[in-house]
Each structure stands twice: as structure tokens, then as C-alpha cells.
Design a protein around this motif. Sequence first.
Motif, PDB file in Angstrom:
ATOM      1  N   VAL A 216       0.843  -1.192   0.000  1.00  0.00           N
ATOM      2  CA  VAL A 216       0.000   0.000   0.000  1.00  0.00           C
ATOM      3  C   VAL A 216       0.877   1.240   0.000  1.00  0.00           C
ATOM      4  O   VAL A 216       1.837   1.324   0.761  1.00  0.00           O
ATOM      5  N   PHE A 217       0.515   2.197  -0.845  1.00  0.00           N
ATOM      6  CA  PHE A 217       1.208   3.476  -0.928  1.00  0.00           C
ATOM      7  C   PHE A 217       0.219   4.571  -0.538  1.00  0.00           C
ATOM      8  O   PHE A 217      -0.905   4.583  -1.027  1.00  0.00           O
ATOM      9  N   ALA A 218       0.622   5.488   0.334  1.00  0.00           N
ATOM     10  CA  ALA A 218      -0.262   6.574   0.774  1.00  0.00           C
ATOM     11  C   ALA A 218       0.514   7.876   0.847  1.00  0.00           C
ATOM     12  O   ALA A 218       1.590   7.913   1.436  1.00  0.00           O
ATOM     13  N   PRO A 219      -0.028   8.952   0.263  1.00  0.00           N
ATOM     14  CA  PRO A 219       0.652  10.249   0.373  1.00  0.00           C
ATOM     15  C   PRO A 219       0.724  10.749   1.815  1.00  0.00           C
ATOM     16  O   PRO A 219       1.724  11.324   2.219  1.00  0.00           O
ATOM     17  N   ILE A 220      -0.350  10.538   2.591  1.00  0.00           N
ATOM     18  CA  ILE A 220      -0.364  10.916   4.007  1.00  0.00           C
ATOM     19  C   ILE A 220      -1.011   9.784   4.796  1.00  0.00           C
ATOM     20  O   ILE A 220      -2.068   9.284   4.413  1.00  0.00           O
TER      21      ILE A 220
ATOM     22  N   THR B 131      -5.716   3.280  11.123  1.00  0.00           N
ATOM     23  CA  THR B 131      -4.776   3.981  10.270  1.00  0.00           C
ATOM     24  C   THR B 131      -5.586   4.685   9.196  1.00  0.00           C
ATOM     25  O   THR B 131      -6.342   4.033   8.467  1.00  0.00           O
ATOM     26  N   VAL B 132      -5.446   5.999   9.098  1.00  0.00           N
ATOM     27  CA  VAL B 132      -6.231   6.798   8.164  1.00  0.00           C
ATOM     28  C   VAL B 132      -5.320   7.318   7.061  1.00  0.00           C
ATOM     29  O   VAL B 132      -4.253   7.870   7.334  1.00  0.00           O
ATOM     30  N   MET B 133      -5.746   7.110   5.835  1.00  0.00           N
ATOM     31  CA  MET B 133      -5.040   7.617   4.663  1.00  0.00           C
ATOM     32  C   MET B 133      -5.979   8.597   3.978  1.00  0.00           C
ATOM     33  O   MET B 133      -6.705   8.239   3.051  1.00  0.00           O
TER      34      MET B 133
ATOM     35  N   ALA C  27     -12.035   1.506   1.649  1.00  0.00           N
ATOM     36  CA  ALA C  27     -11.610   2.508   0.670  1.00  0.00           C
ATOM     37  C   ALA C  27     -12.868   3.248   0.213  1.00  0.00           C
ATOM     38  O   ALA C  27     -13.902   2.621  -0.028  1.00  0.00           O
ATOM     39  N   ARG C  28     -12.756   4.570   0.108  1.00  0.00           N
ATOM     40  CA  ARG C  28     -13.909   5.382  -0.286  1.00  0.00           C
ATOM     41  C   ARG C  28     -13.508   6.437  -1.315  1.00  0.00           C
ATOM     42  O   ARG C  28     -12.356   6.808  -1.403  1.00  0.00           O
TER      43      ARG C  28
ATOM     44  N   ALA D 200      -8.937   6.201   2.528  1.00  0.00           N
ATOM     45  CA  ALA D 200      -8.982   4.838   3.059  1.00  0.00           C
ATOM     46  C   ALA D 200      -8.716   4.864   4.554  1.00  0.00           C
ATOM     47  O   ALA D 200      -8.022   5.750   5.062  1.00  0.00           O
ATOM     48  N   VAL D 201      -9.278   3.881   5.238  1.00  0.00           N
ATOM     49  CA  VAL D 201      -9.026   3.707   6.666  1.00  0.00           C
ATOM     50  C   VAL D 201      -8.890   2.215   6.930  1.00  0.00           C
ATOM     51  O   VAL D 201      -9.639   1.408   6.377  1.00  0.00           O
ATOM     52  N   ARG D 202      -7.889   1.866   7.732  1.00  0.00           N
ATOM     53  CA  ARG D 202      -7.690   0.466   8.119  1.00  0.00           C
ATOM     54  C   ARG D 202      -7.936   0.366   9.614  1.00  0.00           C
ATOM     55  O   ARG D 202      -7.305   1.075  10.401  1.00  0.00           O
ATOM     56  N   TYR D 203      -8.879  -0.503   9.981  1.00  0.00           N
ATOM     57  CA  TYR D 203      -9.173  -0.758  11.385  1.00  0.00           C
ATOM     58  C   TYR D 203      -8.267  -1.906  11.814  1.00  0.00           C
ATOM     59  O   TYR D 203      -8.496  -3.061  11.444  1.00  0.00           O
TER      60      TYR D 203
END
Length: 180
Positions: free
Chosen positions: A57-61, A73-75, A110-111, A99-102
Motif C-alpha cells: 500500500v502506498f499513501a501520500p499521508i 490507520t487513516v489515509m 476505501a472510499r 482509506a481507513v484500516r481498522y
Amino acid sequence: MTKHNFYILFFVLLVLQACTNESDKDKVMNERINLPIETGKNIYITYTDSGLTKAKVFAPILERFATETRNETVMKNGITAYFYSKDGKIDSYLKSKFAVRYDREKKMIARNDVILVNSKGDTLNTEELIWEEAKQTIHSDKYVRITTKDEIIMGDGFESNTEFTKYKIFSIRGTISLKQ
């Protein structure tokens, strides 16, 4: 003003001041509790299971929260994710604007403009997609559009394996054939 009244007034003001300071302390503590414990930019995460890479997974923030009631974890600026087969090949690709991972539930949501593409090139478009890591499934109860080389299928909700190769669409709205 008598000396007695002065002491009463002083005591009341002191109590009011103490209450104000206590609520300010509570406010500051609540703000601290709602802050992420980790924040990162341009993050790259690899998820593994039994030594095998399951996803990258790649996330800017990325912001991670960990309290008794919140462990996630909130992206907030979106993600790009690649899901891998047992032999290490990319099975599917996911992109979304949020996206948010619980972490406790091992679930990712993912939204916003979600796109999922499998190894055959089949493409899913939806506004929300849920990845249940423990069950190795993905699903949505939102409007979905799946485009294959032969057709476009639209419906309300779907479920699939994580590879997005075996899927069911619920409440099909319509199908458009792309063959001529």
C-alpha cells in the motif's frame, strides 16, 4: 462590602476559576487524545501473512491512531494498493481517494472514486469497498460498475475474493454488451 461578603465573593470566584481551568484541561486532553500517534508522508506498507506478501500500500499521508477506543490507520489523501497471489504475482490493483484500516478488526475501507482492477483487466468502480483481511474477501453495498472485455454490469453491491476473479453482483441494474 463587609469582610465576610468579600471572602464569600473571593471563594465563589476561586471556584469558578478552578472549574474553568478544569474544563480547559479536559479540552486540551481530549484534543491530545484525538491526535495521531504517528504521521507520515509518502508511506509504503507491506502486509504479509506467514512470510508471504499479501499487499503493498502506498499513501501520500498516513495517520495512525491508537487509543483504547480507536485503533486505526487513516489515509485521508487516498491510497494505491497492489494485492499479491501466493506465487508473488500481482492479482489486483486498488486506488481510492480515502482509506481507513481498522487494525484490530483487520479491515480496510476505501472510499471516494474507488477503482479495482484484476489480473484479467476487469475493472470495478464504486464509492466504497471493504477488504476483510481475515476472510480474504472484498465487498460493497454501494452502487458498483464492473467492466470486462465483453460487458459492463451495474448493480447495488457485490462481493468477491481478494483477487477479484470470482465475484457476485447484487441487485443488478443492467448489463451492456461490448461485443459487436
